[in-house]
Design a protein around this motif. Structure first.
Motif, PDB file in Angstrom:
ATOM      1  N   LEU A 183      47.700  -1.518  76.609  1.00 19.63           N
ATOM      2  CA  LEU A 183      48.467  -1.631  75.369  1.00 19.63           C
ATOM      3  C   LEU A 183      49.762  -2.395  75.596  1.00 19.63           C
ATOM      4  O   LEU A 183      50.118  -3.285  74.849  1.00 19.63           O
ATOM      5  CB  LEU A 183      48.768  -0.226  74.841  1.00 19.63           C
ATOM      6  N   THR A 184      50.488  -2.082  76.678  1.00 18.28           N
ATOM      7  CA  THR A 184      51.790  -2.704  76.889  1.00 18.28           C
ATOM      8  C   THR A 184      51.681  -4.203  77.051  1.00 18.28           C
ATOM      9  O   THR A 184      52.431  -4.985  76.454  1.00 18.28           O
ATOM     10  CB  THR A 184      52.461  -2.091  78.128  1.00 18.28           C
TER      11      THR A 184
ATOM     12  N   ALA B 241      49.309  -6.237  76.014  1.00 17.05           N
ATOM     13  CA  ALA B 241      48.886  -6.897  74.781  1.00 17.05           C
ATOM     14  C   ALA B 241      50.043  -7.011  73.796  1.00 17.05           C
ATOM     15  O   ALA B 241      50.215  -8.024  73.125  1.00 17.05           O
ATOM     16  CB  ALA B 241      47.725  -6.147  74.145  1.00 17.05           C
ATOM     17  N   LEU B 242      50.851  -5.944  73.701  1.00 18.77           N
ATOM     18  CA  LEU B 242      51.986  -5.989  72.780  1.00 18.77           C
ATOM     19  C   LEU B 242      53.013  -7.006  73.241  1.00 18.77           C
ATOM     20  O   LEU B 242      53.595  -7.737  72.443  1.00 18.77           O
ATOM     21  CB  LEU B 242      52.631  -4.603  72.674  1.00 18.77           C
TER      22      LEU B 242
ATOM     23  N   THR C 152      43.623   0.948  74.068  1.00 19.69           N
ATOM     24  CA  THR C 152      43.104  -0.380  74.368  1.00 19.69           C
ATOM     25  C   THR C 152      42.611  -1.074  73.105  1.00 19.69           C
ATOM     26  O   THR C 152      42.895  -2.248  72.862  1.00 19.69           O
ATOM     27  CB  THR C 152      41.963  -0.285  75.405  1.00 19.69           C
TER      28      THR C 152
ATOM     29  N   ALA D 255      45.533  -2.138  71.000  1.00 23.06           N
ATOM     30  CA  ALA D 255      46.149  -3.359  71.520  1.00 23.06           C
ATOM     31  C   ALA D 255      45.383  -4.592  71.057  1.00 23.06           C
ATOM     32  O   ALA D 255      45.986  -5.630  70.735  1.00 23.06           O
ATOM     33  CB  ALA D 255      46.198  -3.307  73.045  1.00 23.06           C
TER      34      ALA D 255
END
Length: 515
Positions: free
Chosen positions: A17-18, A20-21, A174, A177
């Motif tokens: 997630l991190t 992708a953000l 996931t 993201a």
């Protein structure tokens, strides 16, 4: 939201997630946002500078579409300013259709909107007209319209790889993201292709276009029938042009104060979970045919299991792959009418068989749904996001959406991740005008089912309160969106036809039962 303007897509799965953000942070600056522009002036009334639009002569021709031509309709193009604050600047074309009234019995002109937003509406009044009694039908020029930016009306085209800007966030961080990345990409595509026009593809400007059409027809007031998003457009028109509003019917109404991708979508979550229970009961009673289980709980477990399987490995159906972003959307599309339960059960059966490796033929209905959602066939509906994002600002922080998704999962295991997901509006420029506050005493008839899965019932109650002179007709215990012209009910149809015929609202609110 109109049912055939809802969809999703499948993408390659990413991890983290991190990361992708972080990869899309740059889109949040104004330089990367869609439609960055200065505020538009509040040009709500006919002025000398707009006179050329109000007085234009239309060239009526055959519409070139069988449904309209068979109904005896004619079509014309209306020229409107892109920006009503700059009427000497660029213009747009708004396509309208007309099914003429009986001149001897004519009361007036009835405009319409089929919902979406982003729904093409040239042929909408063909269906609505069939629900009218002959004496009502004879009283109005029925006007269909593709709103600005839609269909034949200078359409927005962001060249999206998929059909729509809505889909489920999926089962985990996931998947979420992936959603953030996908929605940022869709917004960026609009910034590349349509940034100059997007600040003006709004509900307030469509309401202004409607008033230009009123002027062209030479009438002091217009009547109106709108469903779904069309109820919001109608309410905005009554707020901007109260003295120009005649007989307005708002079918399956949205809450004006909650209008926008966040408020409207969140309200859909509980309503769709309730409708899924009704569908699960229907399917459980037919376990011998569908084999999903003989109880509601067993059917739901089957659905939940399919979504988890789709997250682990997208399910292949012909040319399509369905993952956890899209499978909840298949359910969402099918749950807006009890008449579609059999169709939806058949589709889910095909998906389950495909997940088990069995050969599956994608039928015409499922192919049309997946072709639109996953391949943008025949074209994308980026105009939907253009209107909604151009009307109302959305929160920009992805964590806002993630927190809401996680909080909703317990009570909304299928639709919480859809109703609370991020959309392209998180990457859009601020709207050019403030949201319209709807508070007026223009008479209107509001029609709503208690089980509506698109515009939840409490939103119609709020609309009723905001329009203080309105009356409300409630259809109890039916999970239907858009009633008049779509779902036969003698009580609802009688109330609508009576109002359109003689302008008399019910003395009190009415509650109707299914026929």
């Amino acid at each position: 939201m109109r049912p055939n303007h809802i969809g999703g897509m499948t993408v390659k799965r990413t991890r983290g997630l991190t990361a992708a953000l972080a990869g899309i942070t740059g889109l949040v600056a104004c330089a990367g946002l869609v439609g960055c522009a200065g505020p538009e002036a509040n040009a709500n009334t006919e002025t000398p500078a707009l006179e050329r639009f109000y007085s234009q002569q239309l060239d009526w021709k055959a519409c070139g579409e069988p449904k309209l031509d068979e109904a005896g309709a004619q079509c014309a193009d209306v020229t409107v300013p892109l920006d009503y604050a700059e009427p000497q600047g660029p213009t747009l074309t708004v396509a309208i259709s007309r099914i003429a009234a009986d001149p001897a019995r004519k009361h007036g002109v009835m405009l319409s909107n089929s919902g979406g937003p982003g729904g093409a509406g040239l042929d909408f009044m063909v269906d609505v007209g069939k629900a009218m009694t002959p004496d009502v039908r004879a009283r109005y020029d029925l006007i269909g319209m593709d709103p600005r930016g839609v269909g034949r009306s200078s359409p927005v085209d962001c060249h999206w790889p998929r059909g729509i800007g809505l889909h489920s966030a999926g089962v985990d961080a996931t998947s979420f993201a992936e959603s953030v990345a996908m929605q940022g990409d869709l917004a960026a595509r609009c910034a590349t292709t349509e940034a100059a026009r997007l600040p003006y593809i709004t509900t307030r400007n469509t309401a202004r276009d409607m008033d230009v059409i009123r002027g062209i027809f030479g009438v002091d007031r217009i009547s109106y029938y709108g469903t779904s998003y069309g109820t919001y457009l109608g309410a905005v028109y009554t707020q901007m042009f109260p003295e120009r509003s005649d007989r307005f019917v708002l079918d399956s109404a949205a809450d004006p104060d909650q209008y926008g991708v966040v408020g409207m979508m969140q309200a859909m979550g509980p309503a769709n979970e309730a409708a899924l229970d009704l569908w699960a009961d229907w399917v459980a009673a037919r376990d011998g045919e569908y084999h999903f289980g003989s109880t509601r709980a067993q059917v739901r477990d089957t659905v939940h299991g399919l979504i988890r399987r789709a997250a682990d490995k997208p399910i292949r159906l012909g040319e399509y792959e369905i993952d956890d972003h899209w499978l909840p959307m298949v359910l969402f599309v099918g749950l807006d009418s009890p008449d579609q339960y059999e169709m939806l059960a058949g589709q889910v059966r095909k998906i389950a068989d495909a997940a088990d490796g069995k050969p599956v033929e994608v039928d015409e209905t499922l192919d049309a749904t997946l072709g639109f959602a996953l391949r943008a066939r025949p074209r994308d509906n980026s105009s939907q996001m253009a209107i909604m994002c151009g009307d109302v600002a959305a929160p920009r922080d992805p964590q806002f959406y993630w927190r809401n998704i996680e909080a909703a999962r317990a009570d909304q295991p299928v639709f919480g991740a859809l109703a609370n997901n991020i959309t392209p509006c998180a990457f859009w420029a601020p709207p050019a005008e403030p949201l319209t506050v709807v508070r007026n005493s223009v008479p209107a008839l509001i029609v709503q089912s208690t089980g509506d899965t698109r515009t939840a019932y409490q939103g119609a109650v709020a609309m009723h309160n905001d329009l203080s002179a309105s009356r409300m007709v409630t259809l109890e215990d039916v999970a239907i969106h858009w009633i008049f012209g779509r779902y036969q009910n003698s009580c609802v149809y009688s109330a609508v036809n009576t109002y359109f015929r003689d302008g008399t609202l019910p003395a009190t609110d009415i509650t109707c039962q299914a026929d």
